[in-house]
Design a protein around this motif. Structure first.
Motif, PDB file in Angstrom:
ATOM      1  N   ASP A 135       2.493  -3.595   3.839  1.00 52.23           N
ATOM      2  CA  ASP A 135       1.250  -3.051   4.400  1.00 52.23           C
ATOM      3  C   ASP A 135       1.334  -1.554   4.655  1.00 52.23           C
ATOM      4  O   ASP A 135       0.319  -0.850   4.592  1.00 52.23           O
ATOM      5  N   VAL A 136       2.529  -1.056   4.952  1.00 53.59           N
ATOM      6  CA  VAL A 136       2.688   0.384   5.198  1.00 53.59           C
ATOM      7  C   VAL A 136       2.178   1.182   4.003  1.00 53.59           C
ATOM      8  O   VAL A 136       1.581   2.251   4.158  1.00 53.59           O
ATOM      9  N   MET A 137       2.395   0.660   2.806  1.00 52.66           N
ATOM     10  CA  MET A 137       2.050   1.423   1.606  1.00 52.66           C
ATOM     11  C   MET A 137       0.553   1.610   1.433  1.00 52.66           C
ATOM     12  O   MET A 137       0.126   2.526   0.725  1.00 52.66           O
ATOM     13  N   ILE A 138      -0.261   0.751   2.030  1.00 58.83           N
ATOM     14  CA  ILE A 138      -1.702   0.856   1.794  1.00 58.83           C
ATOM     15  C   ILE A 138      -2.441   1.527   2.943  1.00 58.83           C
ATOM     16  O   ILE A 138      -3.667   1.653   2.904  1.00 58.83           O
ATOM     17  N   GLY A 139      -1.703   1.972   3.961  1.00 58.27           N
ATOM     18  CA  GLY A 139      -2.316   2.772   5.007  1.00 58.27           C
ATOM     19  C   GLY A 139      -3.361   2.026   5.806  1.00 58.27           C
ATOM     20  O   GLY A 139      -3.365   0.803   5.894  1.00 58.27           O
ATOM     21  N   ASN A 140      -4.278   2.793   6.407  1.00 58.23           N
ATOM     22  CA  ASN A 140      -5.319   2.156   7.219  1.00 58.23           C
ATOM     23  C   ASN A 140      -6.632   2.090   6.449  1.00 58.23           C
ATOM     24  O   ASN A 140      -6.704   2.468   5.287  1.00 58.23           O
ATOM     25  N   GLY A 190       4.346   9.425  -0.545  1.00 60.29           N
ATOM     26  CA  GLY A 190       3.113   9.248   0.202  1.00 60.29           C
ATOM     27  C   GLY A 190       2.999   7.821   0.704  1.00 60.29           C
ATOM     28  O   GLY A 190       3.986   7.178   1.067  1.00 60.29           O
ATOM     29  N   TYR A 191       1.770   7.293   0.717  1.00 59.35           N
ATOM     30  CA  TYR A 191       1.528   5.859   0.915  1.00 59.35           C
ATOM     31  C   TYR A 191       0.919   5.382  -0.405  1.00 59.35           C
ATOM     32  O   TYR A 191      -0.279   5.545  -0.640  1.00 59.35           O
ATOM     33  N   PRO A 192       1.735   4.823  -1.296  1.00 56.03           N
ATOM     34  CA  PRO A 192       1.355   4.754  -2.713  1.00 56.03           C
ATOM     35  C   PRO A 192       0.507   3.576  -3.145  1.00 56.03           C
ATOM     36  O   PRO A 192       0.322   3.362  -4.341  1.00 56.03           O
ATOM     37  N   GLY A 193      -0.021   2.786  -2.212  1.00 57.28           N
ATOM     38  CA  GLY A 193      -0.883   1.698  -2.633  1.00 57.28           C
ATOM     39  C   GLY A 193      -0.105   0.428  -2.938  1.00 57.28           C
ATOM     40  O   GLY A 193       1.109   0.346  -2.802  1.00 57.28           O
ATOM     41  N   GLU A 194      -0.845  -0.591  -3.386  1.00 55.28           N
ATOM     42  CA  GLU A 194      -0.249  -1.924  -3.509  1.00 55.28           C
ATOM     43  C   GLU A 194       0.863  -2.008  -4.547  1.00 55.28           C
ATOM     44  O   GLU A 194       1.757  -2.862  -4.437  1.00 55.28           O
ATOM     45  N   GLN A 195       0.870  -1.147  -5.544  1.00 54.06           N
ATOM     46  CA  GLN A 195       1.892  -1.171  -6.581  1.00 54.06           C
ATOM     47  C   GLN A 195       2.971  -0.107  -6.333  1.00 54.06           C
ATOM     48  O   GLN A 195       3.695   0.288  -7.248  1.00 54.06           O
ATOM     49  N   GLY A 196       3.103   0.330  -5.085  1.00 53.00           N
ATOM     50  CA  GLY A 196       4.009   1.427  -4.768  1.00 53.00           C
ATOM     51  C   GLY A 196       5.455   1.154  -5.129  1.00 53.00           C
ATOM     52  O   GLY A 196       6.151   2.021  -5.667  1.00 53.00           O
ATOM     53  N   CYS A 212      -4.613  -7.010  -4.053  1.00 51.89           N
ATOM     54  CA  CYS A 212      -4.429  -8.049  -5.074  1.00 51.89           C
ATOM     55  C   CYS A 212      -2.982  -8.509  -5.151  1.00 51.89           C
ATOM     56  O   CYS A 212      -2.689  -9.700  -5.188  1.00 51.89           O
ATOM     57  N   ASP A 213      -2.065  -7.542  -5.194  1.00 52.69           N
ATOM     58  CA  ASP A 213      -0.661  -7.871  -5.434  1.00 52.69           C
ATOM     59  C   ASP A 213       0.213  -6.773  -4.858  1.00 52.69           C
ATOM     60  O   ASP A 213       0.386  -5.725  -5.477  1.00 52.69           O
ATOM     61  N   LEU A 214       0.786  -7.006  -3.691  1.00 53.12           N
ATOM     62  CA  LEU A 214       1.646  -6.009  -3.058  1.00 53.12           C
ATOM     63  C   LEU A 214       3.044  -6.068  -3.665  1.00 53.12           C
ATOM     64  O   LEU A 214       3.692  -7.117  -3.640  1.00 53.12           O
ATOM     65  N   VAL A 215       3.489  -4.954  -4.213  1.00 61.70           N
ATOM     66  CA  VAL A 215       4.839  -4.865  -4.767  1.00 61.70           C
ATOM     67  C   VAL A 215       5.640  -3.913  -3.898  1.00 61.70           C
ATOM     68  O   VAL A 215       5.473  -2.691  -3.960  1.00 61.70           O
TER      69      VAL A 215
END
Length: 783
Positions: free
Chosen positions: A428-433, A553-559, A439-442
């Protein structure tokens, strides 16, 4: 420029990867629909993929749609909206002007509508309009977002049409908690981000412009540029954003704070603007007619509505008269009494409602948009969207250090990896607030597991890292591994809406953990930082045991996948920093509430405050704005030329004085500058740069173009970004990049009174880190 095309050109990583946080997002969410979506009912709700002006829906309400001119598609929107508003009584009008109270009017067939949707980096369920249900249980979490998913969720009855994104406030101070929501410290960069974000969200193919009537141009979904203006304090040492009075010079307003909003309105044609929480020079922004009516509507020719983010109930009449159309709270309920008591006219409410409903008509809320009706659950979380999220995360990663070519790692030689740190298994940290359901957290742990055996140790139980109990086990893991990757940084407990930072260091024992692990490691050590704002990692920069540093950064779900691709060379990083990384003591030299960008003297304490951002700060930095390395080497070439702009003036174009530095030889400058508004501004500066990849690996280079004013001029910027382009160049090949700059925009400066001037004298166009300097001579002569 379409959003996806712009994404491919994008340079600065923050812009691509720091994508999560405020109430400003471009893509996906807002519920305009009634709470009940199963079909036309007694409350007049709208069925999935339906619209207001459906004869069957009116029949279910016992009404004849033909009796209501606002549903007559043959009439222009202006007439239809007037008919709708004229049918409302005072109480009904007030009930449509707040997000909590837009309850609809069944007697005339008007359904309930909820304005608040968020899409900072994908469809978010923050707000009252979006919900994730079995039909669409998740949406792509991008570093940035796209509008197809938003419209698809609207069609399925799970989202709205009006999205309160993007956040385009400039990052003035490294402590600002909402740094993760916006595009950085340069107003031109933030403005260009806003334009493309808005265009990507709103534009329908083939309908990008409507010169006859911009208010009739259809919208895919509505974007909102926020927060206007001079907003970048959350809660700094007890100073709340709700009470903060930003003391801002007019020069800084024109030059920095307002510029992205002007670009958003003029070039992006955004359909809504949200005012900010704070005051500016004593006046609440939401109650300032100079800002809302004159600047936005008149000067910038705004086609849309204003949004109120925060107000005081007893000031509702004042803010309505100032030009504020919608309250995202309850305060506008007081407009009924305000009107009865003569504080505001009912016609002022009519004006705002007409703006609001015009936007809803452009969105197809009343009539539908046939070309968008096929979008549904199949268009959400598609393979293509997830790949786009991955590519955006890769492009946003910045390589800050790479001693002795530590990276990329050779996967054939690395059998065991040690993943250490509080972010090693980040999800969850990767997708921020302002996030929805991805869809798919990696996670990094998942992403790196595909490259070998992974030993995972936290090192710190939590990001705040308040003790050293887990350090020894982390160090032991590094001893056993062929390579060690440390995942450190901060999170939304430290930087977020309502939370400003007090320092720009790693929290507590994180630095100790990094050093201990680096000392123990037998193989190469790579440090990965997750954060939005800058962090003073000077200790790691000079530590010879730490071979490489990456900012993700906070790189999103595929971070996790994106970071692994960079570390193992499946992708050559090319991102650049969009904020200056200051040394830690920078924040001790000035309070966060000091608004000037230029260096100043505090009148009370007589202390000297340093400048802010790369444009005005000339002190030491950890990493400068625009910094970023690659696994290959690029060289720039340009045929040496000097461009001369000889501008003839008529008797109505008057010369303006400039402040010159002491000792400057300016005796030959007979006309120092001309007001840009008095010039035709058709002069262009065209040049071509050859970018050569002299290394061994294909890669992308972001070509940064700055202008530098004549050296004699005092009290202006050192340089300013005026253009950039990302170009992919295969190894041992070269590509030409052509730039065409408008002279007024590229060379203009803002004087102390807020006027934009084009100075005479010798300017320079600088490409990259002074790799190329192109002299531009500006001369004035009266006819």
């Amino acid at each position: 420029m379409a959003y996806k095309t712009f994404l491919a050109l994008l340079l600065l990583s923050y812009f691509l990867s720091v994508v999560s946080s405020a109430r400003h997002n471009p893509s996906v969410s807002t519920h305009l629909i009634s709470n009940e979506d199963g079909g036309p009912g007694k409350n007049g709700s709208i069925p999935k993929n339906g619209h207001v002006c459906d004869p069957a829906r009116f029949k279910s309400l016992g009404l004849n749609m033909a009796d209501f001119a606002y549903c007559d598609k043959s009439l222009p929107y202006e007439i239809r909206v007037k008919d709708l508003v004229d049918r409302l009584n005072l109480f009904e009008k007030a009930a449509q002007m707040g997000d909590n109270t837009s309850i609809g009017v069944p007697r005339i067939g008007l359904p309930r509508f909820s304005w608040w949707s968020e899409a900072l980096h994908g469809v978010s369920d923050v707000g009252r309009s979006t919900k994730f249900e079995p039909t669409i249980p998740s949406a792509t979490s991008f570093p940035m977002a796209v509008s197809n998913e938003a419209r698809a969720m609207y069609n399925e009855g799970q989202a709205g049409l009006t999205f309160w994104s993007p956040n385009i406030n400039v990052v003035r101070d490294p402590r600002w908690g909402r740094t993760l929501e916006t595009a950085g410290e340069d107003p031109f960069l933030v403005g260009l981000y806003a334009v493309n974000y808005v265009r990507g969200l709103q534009d329908l193919e083939g309908e990008e412009s409507n010169s006859k009537d911009p208010n009739a141009r259809p919208l895919k979904v509505s974007a909102c540029c926020k927060h206007f203006t001079a907003y970048d304090v959350e809660n700094s040492l007890g100073v709340s954003r709700l009470e903060f009075d930003a003391k801002v010079h007019e020069r800084d307003m024109v030059e920095t704070f307002n510029k992205p909003f002007e670009m958003c309105v003029k070039d992006g044609d955004v359909s809504s603007v949200m005012c900010s929480y704070n005051r500016v020079n004593g006046i609440p922004t939401c109650a300032d007619p100079y800002l809302l009516k004159k600047t936005v509507r008149q000067d910038w020719d705004f086609h849309g509505q204003h949004w109120l983010d925060d107000t005081v109930e007893d000031a509702s009449a004042q803010v309505l008269k100032a030009g504020l159309d919608l309250d995202c709270g309850f305060s506008y309920e007081s407009l009924i009494n305000a009107t009865m008591n003569g504080l505001v006219r009912e016609s002022d409410m009519d004006t705002s409602l007409k703006y609001l409903y015009t936007v809803l008509m452009r969105l197809g809320f009343f009539d539908g948009i046939p070309s968008l009706e096929s979008l549904d659950k199949k268009d959400v979380c598609t393979k293509e969207n997830i790949e786009l999220a991955t590519e955006a995360a890769r492009e946003g990663i910045v390589l800050l250090k790479n001693e002795k070519q530590t990276l990329p790692l050779d996967s054939s030689k690395i059998k065991t990896l040690a993943l250490i740190g509080p972010h090693a298994n980040a999800t969850d940290v990767m997708i921020g607030n302002y996030a929805g359901v991805p869809c798919d957290l990696v996670s990094p742990l998942k992403g790196f597991s595909k490259f070998g055996k992974v030993i995972h140790e936290k090192g710190c139980e939590f990001v705040n890292c308040t003790d050293t109990k887990l350090v020894s086990s982390a160090a032991n893991a590094a001893k056993k591994a062929d390579a060690t990757i440390l995942f450190m940084g901060i999170n939304l407990d430290i930087e977020a809406e309502w939370v400003d930072r007090t320092d720009i260091l790693l929290p507590n024992y994180q630095t100790h953990l990094v050093n201990a692990v680096a000392d123990a490691a037998n193989g190469p050590v790579i440090l990965v930082i997750m954060s939005a704002g800058p962090i003073d990692i000077s200790f790691a920069k000079i530590n010879p045991k730490i071979g490489s540093i990456i900012w993700a950064g906070y790189p999103g779900e595929q971070g996790g996948r994106a970071i692994a691709d960079v570390v193992f060379g499946n992708y050559n990083p090319g991102g650049r920093l969009t904020v200056t990384w200051y040394e830690g003591d920078y924040v001790e030299k000035l309070p966060m509430t000091s608004m000037p960008l230029r260096p100043t003297i505090n009148e009370a304490s007589k202390e000297s405050y340093p400048g802010r951002t790369y444009k005005f700060f000339d002190g030491a930095t950890v990493y400068p704005f625009g910094y970023g390395l690659s696994y290959t080497t690029f060289e720039y070439n340009h045929k040496a030329t000097t461009t001369s702009l000889d501008i003839k003036l008529n008797k109505l174009q008057h010369c303006r004085a400039l402040p010159y530095k002491a000792g400057s030889n300016v005796d030959d400058v007979h006309c120092p500058s001309i007001l840009v508004d008095d010039l035709t501004c058709k002069d262009e500066i065209a040049f071509e740069i050859t970018v050569q990849n002299v290394g061994e690996m294909d890669g992308s280079e972001v070509v940064l173009v700055y202008s530098v004013p004549p050296k004699e001029i005092d009290e202006t910027h050192f340089k300013q970004l005026v253009a950039f382009e990302r170009v992919f160049v295969p190894a041992k090949e070269s590509k030409n990049v052509k730039f065409v700059l408008n002279a007024c925009k590229a060379l203009g400066i803002v004087d102390v009174n807020g006027y934009t001037l084009l100075p005479a004298g010798l300017h320079k166009i600088v490409v990259g880190d002074n790799a190329i300097s192109i002299p531009i001579k500006v001369n004035y002569k009266h006819e």
